[in-house]
Design a protein around this motif. Structure first.
Motif, PDB file in Angstrom:
ATOM      1  N   GLY A  79      -2.180   1.333   5.553  1.00 16.44           N
ATOM      2  CA  GLY A  79      -1.543   0.064   5.201  1.00 16.44           C
ATOM      3  C   GLY A  79      -0.273   0.299   4.404  1.00 16.44           C
ATOM      4  O   GLY A  79      -0.175   1.269   3.683  1.00 16.44           O
ATOM      5  N   THR A  80       0.709  -0.585   4.555  1.00 20.86           N
ATOM      6  CA  THR A  80       1.942  -0.466   3.791  1.00 20.86           C
ATOM      7  C   THR A  80       2.398  -1.844   3.370  1.00 20.86           C
ATOM      8  O   THR A  80       2.058  -2.843   3.978  1.00 20.86           O
ATOM      9  CB  THR A  80       3.080   0.182   4.606  1.00 20.86           C
ATOM     10  N   TYR A  97       3.586   3.271  11.745  1.00 23.96           N
ATOM     11  CA  TYR A  97       2.644   3.651  12.786  1.00 23.96           C
ATOM     12  C   TYR A  97       1.223   3.499  12.273  1.00 23.96           C
ATOM     13  O   TYR A  97       0.841   4.110  11.280  1.00 23.96           O
ATOM     14  CB  TYR A  97       2.890   5.099  13.204  1.00 23.96           C
ATOM     15  N   THR A  98       0.444   2.653  12.937  1.00 21.04           N
ATOM     16  CA  THR A  98      -0.985   2.567  12.661  1.00 21.04           C
ATOM     17  C   THR A  98      -1.669   3.426  13.713  1.00 21.04           C
ATOM     18  O   THR A  98      -1.539   3.185  14.901  1.00 21.04           O
ATOM     19  CB  THR A  98      -1.466   1.108  12.716  1.00 21.04           C
ATOM     20  N   ASP A  99      -2.358   4.428  13.248  1.00 21.67           N
ATOM     21  CA  ASP A  99      -2.905   5.469  14.107  1.00 21.67           C
ATOM     22  C   ASP A  99      -3.986   4.931  15.032  1.00 21.67           C
ATOM     23  O   ASP A  99      -4.545   3.864  14.827  1.00 21.67           O
ATOM     24  CB  ASP A  99      -3.465   6.603  13.251  1.00 21.67           C
ATOM     25  N   THR A 106      -3.407  -3.713   6.829  1.00 21.71           N
ATOM     26  CA  THR A 106      -2.383  -4.742   6.725  1.00 21.71           C
ATOM     27  C   THR A 106      -1.042  -4.066   6.504  1.00 21.71           C
ATOM     28  O   THR A 106      -0.902  -3.238   5.601  1.00 21.71           O
ATOM     29  CB  THR A 106      -2.667  -5.714   5.557  1.00 21.71           C
ATOM     30  N   VAL A 107      -0.074  -4.415   7.338  1.00 20.47           N
ATOM     31  CA  VAL A 107       1.283  -3.886   7.255  1.00 20.47           C
ATOM     32  C   VAL A 107       2.184  -5.100   7.063  1.00 20.47           C
ATOM     33  O   VAL A 107       2.388  -5.877   7.988  1.00 20.47           O
ATOM     34  CB  VAL A 107       1.656  -3.123   8.550  1.00 20.47           C
ATOM     35  N   ALA A 119       7.667   0.071  15.755  1.00 17.20           N
ATOM     36  CA  ALA A 119       6.208   0.169  15.636  1.00 17.20           C
ATOM     37  C   ALA A 119       5.618   0.039  17.035  1.00 17.20           C
ATOM     38  O   ALA A 119       6.315  -0.322  17.979  1.00 17.20           O
ATOM     39  CB  ALA A 119       5.667  -0.933  14.729  1.00 17.20           C
ATOM     40  N   VAL A 120       4.324   0.318  17.156  1.00 21.30           N
ATOM     41  CA  VAL A 120       3.624   0.148  18.433  1.00 21.30           C
ATOM     42  C   VAL A 120       2.293  -0.540  18.164  1.00 21.30           C
ATOM     43  O   VAL A 120       1.591  -0.201  17.214  1.00 21.30           O
ATOM     44  CB  VAL A 120       3.431   1.499  19.172  1.00 21.30           C
TER      45      VAL A 120
END
Length: 181
Positions: A79-80, A97-99, A106-107, A119-120
Motif C-alpha cells: 500500500g502507498t 505496482y501491486t504484485d 489501498t493505493v 500502474a497495472v
C-alpha cells in the motif's frame, strides 16, 4: 538496504541515491513505515516490500529508477499514500505496482508522471480487495477502463499536460521527499 522480518520499523527522512540495486527491500514482518524519503538514480526499484502486513509508504519522492534493470517498479508494496513517482523509464516498469495476488491494499493520493507505465490492474493471480483511489497520472494505468472484480478504481485523474498535473498536485508534491524541520 534490505530487511527481512521487520516489525514496527520506521524509516524516515532518508535518502537512497546512486545505488546499483533497489533502494529499499523488505521481506515479511509487520508495521513497516517508510515516510518522507528520497529515492533517486537507482539501477532497480525504489521500494520493494513483499509478504509484509500493515505497511505504510507515504510522502516519499521517487525519481530516475529502474535505470539498468527492466521490470523495476518505482514502488512495489502492499500500500502507498501520497508519494510522487517520476521517471521510471525502462521497459515494463510501473510507477506503482501491486504484485500478483496482492490483497487488502489501498493505493491513494499518489502522483505518477513520466513513467513507461503508471500502474497495472490486471495481473494473475488476480488482485483481491485492492483500491486505487485519488491518484493522479499523466497516462492511464493498464486496465483502468475495465478493472477486474477485485479492484476498486475510483476518483483517479489522468492529466496529460505536465504543467496542469503539477498544478493539480502541488499540495501532494510539496509534502513529499526528505522531511523538513
Amino acid at each position: 538496504m534490505t530487511f527481512a522480518e521487520v516489525s514496527g520499523v520506521v524509516i524516515e527522512g532518508c535518502r537512497f541515491t546512486r545505488l546499483g540495486a533497489s533502494g529499499l527491500g523488505v521481506s515479511g514482518g509487520d508495521g513497516l513505515t517508510v515516510r518522507g524519503c528520497d529515492f533517486d538514480t537507482l539501477s532497480a526499484g525504489a521500494i520493494v516490500v513483499s509478504g509484509s502486513r500493515a505497511t505504510t509508504i507515504e510522502d516519499n519522492r521517487v525519481r530516475r529508477v529502474g535505470l539498468e534493470y527492466s521490470g523495476s517498479p518505482g514502488i512495489s508494496v502492499t500500500g502507498t499514500r501520497g508519494c510522487v513517482i517520476k521517471d521510471t523509464r525502462t521497459p515494463y516498469n510501473f510507477g506503482l505496482y501491486t504484485d500478483y495476488g496482492a490483497s487488502w491494499v489501498t493505493v491513494e493520493e499518489n502522483v505518477v508522471m513520466r513513467a513507461d507505465n503508471t500502474a497495472v490492474l490486471h495481473v494473475g493471480p488476480p488482485l483481491e480487495n485492492v483500491v486505487y483511489r485519488g491518484n493522479f497520472w499523466d497516462a492511464d494505468p493498464l486496465g483502468h477502463d475495465d478493472p477486474p472484480a477485485g479492484v476498486t478504481y475510483e476518483g483517479n485523474a489522468t492529466i496529460k499536460d505536465e504543467r496542469e498535473l503539477n498544478a493539480a498536485t502541488a499540495g501532494i508534491q510539496a509534502r513529499t521527499g526528505l522531511l523538513r524541520t
